[in-house]
Design a protein around this motif. Structure first.
Motif, mmCIF file in Angstrom:
data_model
loop_
_atom_site.group_PDB
_atom_site.id
_atom_site.type_symbol
_atom_site.label_atom_id
_atom_site.label_comp_id
_atom_site.label_asym_id
_atom_site.label_seq_id
_atom_site.Cartn_x
_atom_site.Cartn_y
_atom_site.Cartn_z
ATOM 1 N N TYR A 158 9.322 12.985 1.642
ATOM 2 C CA TYR A 158 7.965 12.934 2.134
ATOM 3 C C TYR A 158 6.982 12.342 1.637
ATOM 4 O O TYR A 158 6.085 11.691 1.960
ATOM 5 N N THR A 159 6.815 12.555 0.160
ATOM 6 C CA THR A 159 5.728 12.066 -0.639
ATOM 7 C C THR A 159 5.805 10.664 -0.571
ATOM 8 O O THR A 159 4.910 9.886 -0.509
ATOM 9 N N THR A 160 7.045 10.189 -0.614
ATOM 10 C CA THR A 160 7.228 8.654 -0.600
ATOM 11 C C THR A 160 6.722 8.065 0.466
ATOM 12 O O THR A 160 5.913 6.845 0.516
ATOM 13 N N MET A 161 6.966 8.638 1.518
ATOM 14 C CA MET A 161 6.518 8.178 3.121
ATOM 15 C C MET A 161 4.752 8.242 2.958
ATOM 16 O O MET A 161 4.195 7.320 3.494
ATOM 17 N N ALA A 162 4.439 9.507 2.556
ATOM 18 C CA ALA A 162 3.045 9.794 2.957
ATOM 19 C C ALA A 162 1.999 8.717 1.911
ATOM 20 O O ALA A 162 1.018 8.465 2.520
ATOM 21 N N ILE A 163 2.547 8.358 0.852
ATOM 22 C CA ILE A 163 1.694 7.769 0.141
ATOM 23 C C ILE A 163 1.848 6.172 -0.062
ATOM 24 O O ILE A 163 1.049 5.425 -0.373
ATOM 25 N N GLU A 164 2.682 5.597 0.936
ATOM 26 C CA GLU A 164 2.841 4.227 1.012
ATOM 27 C C GLU A 164 1.733 3.551 1.486
ATOM 28 O O GLU A 164 0.882 4.049 2.468
ATOM 29 N N GLY A 165 1.119 2.560 0.693
ATOM 30 C CA GLY A 165 0.016 1.755 0.927
ATOM 31 C C GLY A 165 -1.138 2.443 0.690
ATOM 32 O O GLY A 165 -2.124 1.814 0.648
ATOM 33 N N LEU A 166 -1.169 3.430 -0.017
ATOM 34 C CA LEU A 166 -2.429 4.337 -0.563
ATOM 35 C C LEU A 166 -3.095 3.776 -1.892
ATOM 36 O O LEU A 166 -3.908 4.109 -2.410
ATOM 37 N N ASP A 167 -2.108 3.170 -2.625
ATOM 38 C CA ASP A 167 -2.418 2.746 -3.941
ATOM 39 C C ASP A 167 -3.305 1.344 -3.854
ATOM 40 O O ASP A 167 -2.837 0.220 -4.188
ATOM 41 N N LYS A 168 -4.478 1.445 -3.557
ATOM 42 C CA LYS A 168 -5.399 0.492 -3.195
ATOM 43 C C LYS A 168 -5.714 -0.516 -4.244
ATOM 44 O O LYS A 168 -5.868 -1.800 -4.070
ATOM 45 N N GLU A 214 -8.072 7.730 -3.774
ATOM 46 C CA GLU A 214 -7.243 7.033 -3.059
ATOM 47 C C GLU A 214 -6.552 8.152 -2.196
ATOM 48 O O GLU A 214 -6.355 7.525 -0.861
ATOM 49 N N LEU A 215 -6.570 9.289 -2.346
ATOM 50 C CA LEU A 215 -5.729 10.307 -1.374
ATOM 51 C C LEU A 215 -6.750 11.201 -0.720
ATOM 52 O O LEU A 215 -6.439 11.975 0.187
ATOM 53 N N ALA A 216 -8.198 10.922 -0.891
ATOM 54 C CA ALA A 216 -8.986 11.535 -0.336
ATOM 55 C C ALA A 216 -8.917 11.504 1.515
ATOM 56 O O ALA A 216 -9.001 12.566 2.196
ATOM 57 N N GLU A 217 -8.881 10.390 1.776
ATOM 58 C CA GLU A 217 -8.592 10.180 3.355
ATOM 59 C C GLU A 217 -7.474 11.154 4.037
ATOM 60 O O GLU A 217 -7.775 11.766 4.932
ATOM 61 N N LEU A 218 -6.446 10.887 3.358
ATOM 62 C CA LEU A 218 -5.204 11.486 3.897
ATOM 63 C C LEU A 218 -5.286 13.165 3.663
ATOM 64 O O LEU A 218 -5.022 13.864 4.459
ATOM 65 N N ALA A 219 -6.125 13.499 2.608
ATOM 66 C CA ALA A 219 -6.334 14.967 2.633
ATOM 67 C C ALA A 219 -7.330 15.641 3.558
ATOM 68 O O ALA A 219 -6.763 16.514 4.144
ATOM 69 N N LYS A 220 -8.416 14.759 4.022
ATOM 70 C CA LYS A 220 -9.035 15.235 5.045
ATOM 71 C C LYS A 220 -8.310 15.121 6.245
ATOM 72 O O LYS A 220 -8.424 16.221 7.382
ATOM 73 N N VAL A 221 -7.262 14.191 6.554
ATOM 74 C CA VAL A 221 -6.536 14.060 7.895
ATOM 75 C C VAL A 221 -5.823 15.441 8.015
ATOM 76 O O VAL A 221 -5.521 16.350 8.944
ATOM 77 N N ASN A 222 -4.961 15.569 6.894
ATOM 78 C CA ASN A 222 -4.352 16.928 6.792
ATOM 79 C C ASN A 222 -4.696 17.961 7.185
ATOM 80 O O ASN A 222 -4.379 18.991 7.833
#
Length: 210
Positions: free
Chosen positions: A59-69, A79-87
């Motif tokens: 799951y980690t591999t899929m979730a972080i894809e493209g987030l290393d700006k 870099e993970l802040a937007e995903l954290a808010k969505v979660n």
């Protein structure tokens, strides 16, 4: 509707498979989460639960894809802040998979706070605190809580640490946690999509005794 039902899987293609399921009975785990939690104590009462959920590597591999700006190989908190808010926003529809009970009645939860995602040692962890809408006094009877997914799309299990769940600082020394036997279900009851085999655990209730 799609956004609220995908919560942590909002960014991955696996969400489509979840939405295609016609009934919870057909579900089987697609995401595995290990749980660490602290029951918070403030001003003479239990006030909420501070969570750390660590996700499986797939799951980690899929979730972080493209987030290393910045392409430095490190997924920092910004870099993970937007995903954290969505979660966190989407978890609301599922009561944050957190189920406190007092004397047989479900406790209402407040708005979550102090949330962020951390990527470390190849896995992603979500940190957040979910308060109780009303504090629970230490002399209250029948106080329990559990973390689980009733549909069993997500498999929650306690982390393999000395104290995966603990009581926060300041609580009376007499307060203890009692881990009850987890609910078990034969995987045959999960329907033909289940590939697990055997018996699975659907959640573990923790009783608070002071």
């Amino acid at each position: 509707m799609v956004e609220t039902r995908t919560w942590l899987r909002a960014a991955v293609a696996a969400a489509a498979a979840w939405l295609a399921l016609s009934a919870p009975a057909l579900a089987h785990p697609h995401v595995w989460v290990t749980v660490e939690a602290t029951l918070l104590y403030e001003n003479g009462a239990f006030s909420g639960i501070s969570h750390k959920w660590t996700f499986d590597e797939a799951y980690t591999t899929m979730a972080i894809e493209g987030l290393d700006k910045n392409k430095d190989g490190i997924y920092d908190r910004a870099e993970l802040a937007e995903l954290a808010k969505v979660n966190i926003d989407a978890l609301k529809d599922f009561d944050y998979f957190t189920f406190p009970i007092l004397a047989g009645q479900a406790l209402k939860l407040g708005e979550p706070r102090d949330y962020w995602l951390e990527h470390k040692n190849g896995t992603l962890s979500l940190f957040f605190t979910v308060p109780f809408a009303s504090p629970v006094l230490t002399d209250a009877k029948g106080f329990t809580f559990a973390v689980y997914d009733p549909s069993y799309f997500i498999a929650f299990d306690l982390a393999k640490t000395d104290k995966p769940v603990q009581i926060g600082t300041g609580a009376p020394k007499s307060c203890k946690l009692k881990f009850e036997q987890p609910e078990q279900r034969d995987t045959a009851a999960l329907g033909p999509m289940s590939q697990l085999g055997g018996v699975v655990s659907l959640g573990r209730t923790i009783a608070v005794e002071c």
